[in-house]
Design an enzyme around this catalytic site. Structure first.
Site, PDB file in Angstrom:
ATOM      1  N   ASN A 145      -6.302   9.712   8.353  1.00 57.00           N
ATOM      2  CA  ASN A 145      -7.431   8.919   8.867  1.00 57.00           C
ATOM      3  C   ASN A 145      -8.770   9.638   8.740  1.00 57.00           C
ATOM      4  O   ASN A 145      -8.924  10.743   9.232  1.00 57.00           O
ATOM      5  CB  ASN A 145      -7.220   8.588  10.351  1.00 57.00           C
TER       6      ASN A 145
ATOM      7  N   GLY B 173      -2.037   1.776  23.727  1.00 57.01           N
ATOM      8  CA  GLY B 173      -3.109   2.746  23.498  1.00 57.01           C
ATOM      9  C   GLY B 173      -2.628   4.182  23.533  1.00 57.01           C
ATOM     10  O   GLY B 173      -3.410   5.110  23.377  1.00 57.01           O
TER      11      GLY B 173
ATOM     12  N   SER C  24     -14.235   2.152  13.308  1.00 58.99           N
ATOM     13  CA  SER C  24     -15.268   1.146  13.005  1.00 58.99           C
ATOM     14  C   SER C  24     -15.147  -0.056  13.941  1.00 58.99           C
ATOM     15  O   SER C  24     -16.142  -0.561  14.457  1.00 58.99           O
ATOM     16  CB  SER C  24     -15.199   0.709  11.540  1.00 58.99           C
TER      17      SER C  24
ATOM     18  N   TYR D 169       0.834  -1.208   0.000  1.00 58.57           N
ATOM     19  CA  TYR D 169       0.000   0.000   0.000  1.00 58.57           C
ATOM     20  C   TYR D 169       0.867   1.256   0.000  1.00 58.57           C
ATOM     21  O   TYR D 169       0.747   2.114  -0.870  1.00 58.57           O
ATOM     22  CB  TYR D 169      -0.918  -0.026   1.221  1.00 58.57           C
TER      23      TYR D 169
END
Length: 316
Positions: A176, A209, A191, A147
């Site tokens: 994004n 995170g 999503s 990609y």
């Protein structure tokens, strides 16, 4: 006032492409949506099929296309790691052969052409936030390179066609983006988290995170693409389009749990290979050249996206 144009949108059945088709049809343009439905779905454009300004053409842009148009938006390419790693060779073909075919078409019919490039061209950046002048840090043989390098090569082709054939090009580097019509299983943060929260399943965070992302609502992004397309010829880009407000992945998860009222617990898993630690666009060029910046706050965008997924899960 928009002069009505004939516009080709490749990848028009995809998440971004279908929203772009909506916008162009609403502006009174004749839109030809070209897609082989490898990752896009006809469901995303079903509401447009009866519109006299809209036409759907099932076609794979790795093969030449003969068609008349004034503008071409080249949006076709699987865009999430799950999708583009599923068939990496096809992914790179779509980026490279697809770009060659669409540029050849634009040259033949003298159309203006926009390439949907990506923030992935910056790889795992050493510069933060990323300005367009940064050349990036990309692994050319990694799992994501089909990609990243495919999109980098497409940018090269666009600028070579521009220099060699004076083609009118536009290159947008998209960061994004989220919103209704995202694929529920494409493995993207927003999503994923929304579907997990609505199903009350554990919310999976890869790594600790703390890695950050900036999320742009789809309506804002489409607005940026249209502004870039109609900007003056000397504005070729590349131009960053994205939201410069940065959130950690953990903050996003907590926000989605709060907005859905979910009882989901957060679980942590190891970070995938070559996953960038932070991503944030420097959009000063877009602000200056296109008078563009995102207007939809994260909370409002998330609410609209949650309600879409809520309906989707109910209909299943």
């Amino acid at each position: 006032m928009h002069l009505n144009k004939r516009v080709v949108v490749t990848g028009g059945c995809g998440f971004l492409g279908s929203h772009l088709c909506d916008r162009l049809v609403n502006q009174g343009h004749e839109v030809i949506c070209v897609d082989n439905c490898f990752t896009g779905t006809k469901q995303n454009i079903r509401h447009l099929l009866d519109d006299p300004l809209f036409e759907f053409l099932r076609h794979d842009i790795t093969f030449p296309l003969y068609i008349e148009a004034d503008q071409i938006y080249n949006m076709a390419c699987p865009a999430s790691p799950i999708q583009y790693q599923h068939d990496p060779v096809q992914t790179i073909k779509t980026s490279v052969h697809g770009a060659i075919n669409m540029l050849g078409l634009a040259k033949r019919i003298n159309a203006r052409i926009l390439q949907a490039s990506t923030s992935e061209v910056y790889g795992d950046p050493e510069v933060h936030p990323q300005p367009e002048s940064y050349w990036g840090r990309v692994n050319p043989i990694g799992l994501r390179s089909c990609y990243d390098e495919g999109k980098r090569c497409a940018e090269t082709l666009f600028f070579d066609y521009h220099r060699q054939h004076s083609l009118k090009i536009k290159v947008a580097r998209i960061f994004n983006t989220y919103g209704p019509r995202m694929h529920p299983n494409d493995g993207r943060v927003v999503s994923n988290f929304i579907v997990q929260a609505l199903k009350e399943s554990p919310i999976t965070i890869y790594g600790d995170g703390r890695q950050s992302r900036s999320f742009c609502f789809v309506d804002d992004l489409v607005d940026g693409l249209v502004r870039l397309m109609i900007s003056s010829d000397e504005i070729t880009g590349p131009i960053n389009l994205g939201n410069p407000t940065e959130f950690s992945i953990l903050q996003i998860a907590e926000k989605i749990i709060a907005l859905t009222g979910s009882k989901s617990k957060i679980v942590f898993k190891p970070l995938p290979l070559d996953d960038p630690r932070q991503r944030k666009p420097d959009i000063s060029l877009a602000q200056k050249k296109l008078q563009w910046e995102p207007a939809v706050p994260l909370e409002e965008g998330l609410k609209r996206t949650i309600s879409y997924f809520d309906q989707l899960l109910l209909s299943e």
